[in-house]
Enzyme design. Structure first.
Site, PDB file in Angstrom:
ATOM      1  N   ASP A 136       0.869  -1.185   0.000  1.00  0.00           N
ATOM      2  CA  ASP A 136       0.000   0.000   0.000  1.00  0.00           C
ATOM      3  C   ASP A 136       0.900   1.228   0.000  1.00  0.00           C
ATOM      4  O   ASP A 136       1.476   1.579   1.029  1.00  0.00           O
ATOM      5  CB  ASP A 136      -0.905   0.004   1.236  1.00  0.00           C
ATOM      6  CG  ASP A 136      -1.904   1.158   1.221  1.00  0.00           C
ATOM      7  OD1 ASP A 136      -1.673   2.142   0.489  1.00  0.00           O
ATOM      8  OD2 ASP A 136      -2.901   1.080   1.962  1.00  0.00           O
TER       9      ASP A 136
ATOM     10  N   HIS B 140      -6.099  12.636  13.737  1.00  0.00           N
ATOM     11  CA  HIS B 140      -7.076  12.598  12.627  1.00  0.00           C
ATOM     12  C   HIS B 140      -8.329  11.784  12.966  1.00  0.00           C
ATOM     13  O   HIS B 140      -9.361  11.949  12.304  1.00  0.00           O
ATOM     14  CB  HIS B 140      -6.432  11.986  11.379  1.00  0.00           C
ATOM     15  CG  HIS B 140      -5.306  12.771  10.810  1.00  0.00           C
ATOM     16  ND1 HIS B 140      -5.419  14.103  10.463  1.00  0.00           N
ATOM     17  CD2 HIS B 140      -4.018  12.409  10.538  1.00  0.00           C
ATOM     18  CE1 HIS B 140      -4.260  14.529   9.984  1.00  0.00           C
ATOM     19  NE2 HIS B 140      -3.395  13.523  10.027  1.00  0.00           N
TER      20      HIS B 140
ATOM     21  N   ASP C  29       1.881  19.136  13.983  1.00  0.00           N
ATOM     22  CA  ASP C  29       1.964  18.178  12.876  1.00  0.00           C
ATOM     23  C   ASP C  29       1.684  18.920  11.567  1.00  0.00           C
ATOM     24  O   ASP C  29       0.956  19.915  11.546  1.00  0.00           O
ATOM     25  CB  ASP C  29       0.925  17.075  13.088  1.00  0.00           C
ATOM     26  CG  ASP C  29       1.091  15.907  12.136  1.00  0.00           C
ATOM     27  OD1 ASP C  29       1.635  14.880  12.555  1.00  0.00           O
ATOM     28  OD2 ASP C  29       0.657  16.020  10.979  1.00  0.00           O
TER      29      ASP C  29
ATOM     30  N   HIS D 102      -0.060  17.948   9.064  1.00  0.00           N
ATOM     31  CA  HIS D 102      -1.429  17.732   8.598  1.00  0.00           C
ATOM     32  C   HIS D 102      -2.427  18.331   9.591  1.00  0.00           C
ATOM     33  O   HIS D 102      -2.177  18.336  10.797  1.00  0.00           O
ATOM     34  CB  HIS D 102      -1.729  16.231   8.448  1.00  0.00           C
ATOM     35  CG  HIS D 102      -0.851  15.530   7.475  1.00  0.00           C
ATOM     36  ND1 HIS D 102       0.294  14.850   7.853  1.00  0.00           N
ATOM     37  CD2 HIS D 102      -0.944  15.389   6.131  1.00  0.00           C
ATOM     38  CE1 HIS D 102       0.862  14.324   6.781  1.00  0.00           C
ATOM     39  NE2 HIS D 102       0.133  14.639   5.722  1.00  0.00           N
TER      40      HIS D 102
ATOM     41  N   ASP E 245       6.412  15.609  11.103  1.00  0.00           N
ATOM     42  CA  ASP E 245       6.415  15.678   9.643  1.00  0.00           C
ATOM     43  C   ASP E 245       6.427  17.134   9.185  1.00  0.00           C
ATOM     44  O   ASP E 245       6.500  17.419   7.987  1.00  0.00           O
ATOM     45  CB  ASP E 245       5.237  14.915   9.029  1.00  0.00           C
ATOM     46  CG  ASP E 245       3.926  15.167   9.738  1.00  0.00           C
ATOM     47  OD1 ASP E 245       3.873  16.050  10.618  1.00  0.00           O
ATOM     48  OD2 ASP E 245       2.939  14.469   9.426  1.00  0.00           O
TER      49      ASP E 245
END
Length: 691
Positions: free
Chosen positions: A31, A146, A183, A185, A276
């Protein structure tokens, strides 16, 4: 002769929570979206902590499972049952369930690890709230920010930080919790859970690129401020281009987060620590170096009496991740901060985003009440040409295909090599003694913290030797000689890195400071920030940039008096509350970081316009600069002031900065005037100035 009272590093003050078992699940099939979420994320971070001998300096807290009741503080029972069922599934069944969610994979051990991640986070909260430790970090996996009430999302299963906030409110009765999500995101799961809740202030910066970067949500933009009673308590800073670095991140803290956070006055800080957003990460494509996270952590430690819980989220370049984790933990341990690298000039895109956030939140926060209301432009619309260019460069998914290509592998290797040399330059040994003091009277030394090294009076011969290197005309009087003795005794130890910082009693502060500054340049320093609080003049040339002189005073200065390296700030203090936050965060700190001094000297003179709380705030926040090398010179000894400053310098505890007060219109106009005057010379001011 000197009497030494040794400072013992506060190794017991920081918790570290980690368990190898959280590395026991991994992706079982091919994946390209999920293959970067690997067990090595935890293993490399923990190994690097051991490499720097940080593990042994922390308090190890055992991991436990989060209970179903705790998980259901945020998630539904139906969703919990789905995740439980994955324990007995075969690979085909796991793959089928994973496809029901966006960018998630399951393994038979995922449920167990997710419960451990929740439990580890709650163990950290308990340790901090009970006073067992001051702060701490939980290295957990899977991440959480998330995940939503009924859905796994973006590698996240249970929302660890959101559960921790609900848990802290229920168990400890907290009414104000700050969640900082750095983060790369957007943690939309946390936003959805708390967007109507004024007891939780959620701050997130994230790669957004005008809604072209995952999770592709309109509600990730700057104008998503919360709903109903939660309006103003959801702060999104959207990054609309890649390459954001240290100065952009610091600017967002100075001009958005910190002013609002100090006004909010949280009782606990939870950090969704995703790395990240650091250099080299294939997801973020940003350029922030690891020491940036040390500075961000330092700022947050000034809030909530230092009660801070950092919980790992993302981070997919192993070297960048592990070094950034270490810099965070070193700061939690109250080690001196390394100088931050790079030019301090936020990019135009960052300035645009920050100013739009300030405009959007003006109705909800007193610290922003004097800001202009109109955003710079509507970030939700773009020209077709720009949109097409963006789509060719940016993945619409959390993982770009090129992240596994040859180009990105080459970039990862290049980042590894850069970080290897970069960290050798910025990491340095901690002085065996953190703070020194020189006090004229032995009787006055008793009110200093025990961790302070006290320098006592010199003999007549020692004084003669000391003054021989300076202009004897300046120190003819015994009083001036004693002042010089006190200042230089501590300054020398700071310059030689025998101590980190110091506090000095100097009855003739102007002469002593003038000579001390000359001594700094003889020693080889290139830039010294000298802040004088009160009425005092120093006879020094300030045009070559070796000294940045800032005078915080009551007397009105004309604009012509100011120059790039000599700045006078006329300030009227609120005698009952601390209104100095506006000046420190919105003006002094941005310029100080722009200047990047090698040393800081704060001189407290006569007729000062700041009280103890304002001086403590200034001293505390400036400790992030110059490898935390700072000398405080006090002309008129006041026990409360000396004790507060000494406590601030030692890091024994966070001083009480007093009740937040909005700045008066007179003070706001003074800061605005100075910002406009200096915005071109000191670029870090531009995020708070509109043309």
């Amino acid at each position: 002769m000197s009497v030494f009272v040794l400072f013992i590093a506060m190794a017991s003050g920081t918790a570290l929570i980690y368990d190898d078992e959280m590395t026991s699940y991994k992706l079982l099939w091919d994946d390209p979206i999920c293959d970067i979420e690997v067990p090595e994320r935890l293993l490399s971070s923990y190994d690097q902590l051991k490499h720097y001998d940080l593990v042994d300096r922390c308090v190890r807290i055992p991991v436990r499972e989060g209970t179903e009741e705790e998980i259901m503080l945020v998630h539904s029972s139906e969703y919990l049952e789905v995740i439980k069922s994955t324990q007995t599934m075969n690979e085909e069944e796991l793959q089928r369930v994973s496809k029901h969610y966006d960018a998630v994979y399951f393994h038979p051990n995922t449920y167990r690890c997710a419960k451990l991640a929740v439990g580890a986070t709650l163990q950290l909260v308990d340790s901090v709230m009970s006073g067992k430790v001051h702060n701490g970090m939980a290295l957990v996996r899977p991440p959480g920010h998330h995940s939503q009430r009924n859905a796994a999302n973006g590698f996240c299963v249970f929302n660890n930080v959101a559960i921790a906030a609900q848990y802290a409110k229920r168990r400890y009765g907290l009414q104000r919790i700050l969640i900082v999500d750095w983060d790369v995101h957007h943690g939309q799961g946390i936003q959805y859970i708390f967007e109507k809740d004024p007891s939780v202030l959620y701050f997130s910066w994230h790669r957004y690129e005008h809604q072209q970067f995952w999770p592709l949500l309109r509600e990730s933009d700057y104008d998503a401020v919360g709903q109903e009673n939660g309006k103003g308590f959801n702060i999104n800073v959207p990054w609309n281009k890649v390459g954001m670095g240290n100065s952009d991140y610091l600017a967002a803290f100075f001009h958005v987060l910190l002013p609002v956070a100090f006004e909010f006055a949280p009782e606990l800080i939870l950090v969704s620590s995703g790395y990240d957003s650091g250099i080299g990460d294939p997801e973020g494509q940003m350029t922030a170096t690891p020491e940036c996270f040390a500075h961000l952590t330092h700022f947050l430690m000034q809030l909530a009496n230092g009660r801070l819980c950092a919980v790992l989220e993302g981070g997919y370049h192993l070297k960048s991740l592990s070094e950034s984790v270490c810099m965070t933990v070193k700061t939690l341990l109250r080690d001196p901060l390394p100088q931050i690298s790079g030019e301090m000039a936020p990019c135009l895109s960052a300035i645009e985003s920050i100013q739009n956030v300030r405009a959007a939140h003006k109705p909800y926060w007193k610290c922003l009440m004097y800001e202009e209301t109109a955003p710079l432009k509507d970030l939700s619309t773009k020209s077709q040409q720009v949109m097409e260019a963006q789509l060719t460069q940016t993945s619409t998914h959390p993982t770009a295909e090129q992240a596994v290509g040859n180009t990105n592998r080459d970039e990862a290797i290049k980042t590894d090599k850069f970080l290897e040399s970069h960290m050798k330059r910025i990491l340095f040994p901690v002085p065996p003694v953190k703070t020194a003091a020189s006090i004229v009277s032995k009787a006055d030394a008793h009110f200093l913290p025990l961790s302070v090294q006290v320098e006592m009076e010199m003999s007549a011969q020692e004084r003669k030797t000391l003054v021989s290197g300076f202009d004897a005309e300046l120190v003819k009087e015994e009083k001036a000689l004693l002042s010089l003795q006190n200042v230089v005794a501590v300054l020398d130890k700071i310059l030689k890195k025998e101590v980190c910082n110091g506090i000095v009693d100097a009855s003739v502060a102007s002469v002593s400071t003038t000579i001390a500054l000359k001594h700094c340049f003889d020693f080889g320093l290139q830039r010294v920030l000298c802040i004088i609080v009160g009425d005092m003049d120093l006879e020094l040339s300030l045009d070559d940039g070796k000294i940045l002189f800032m005078n915080i005073c009551q007397k009105q200065q004309t604009e012509k008096t100011n120059s790039k390296y000599r700045i006078s700030l006329n300030w009227k203090e609120d005698t009952e509350r601390n209104n100095f936050f506006y000046a420190v965060l919105g003006f002094i700190l941005p310029i100080a970081y722009n200047y990047q001094p090698d040393l800081m000297i704060i001189v407290i003179g006569p007729n000062r316009s700041l009280g103890v709380n304002g001086i403590s705030l200034l001293t505390s926040l400036l400790q992030g600069l110059a490898e935390s090398r700072i000398l405080v010179v006090i002309q008129d000894i006041e026990i409360k002031l000396v004790r507060s400053v000494a406590t601030t310098l030692t890091g024994v505890s966070i001083p009480d900065f007093g009740v937040y007060a909005p700045a008066s219109q007179e003070n706001v106009l003074e800061i605005k005037r100075l910002r406009h005057q200096f915005k071109q010379e000191w670029k870090m001011l531009q995020c708070s100035v509109r043309d």
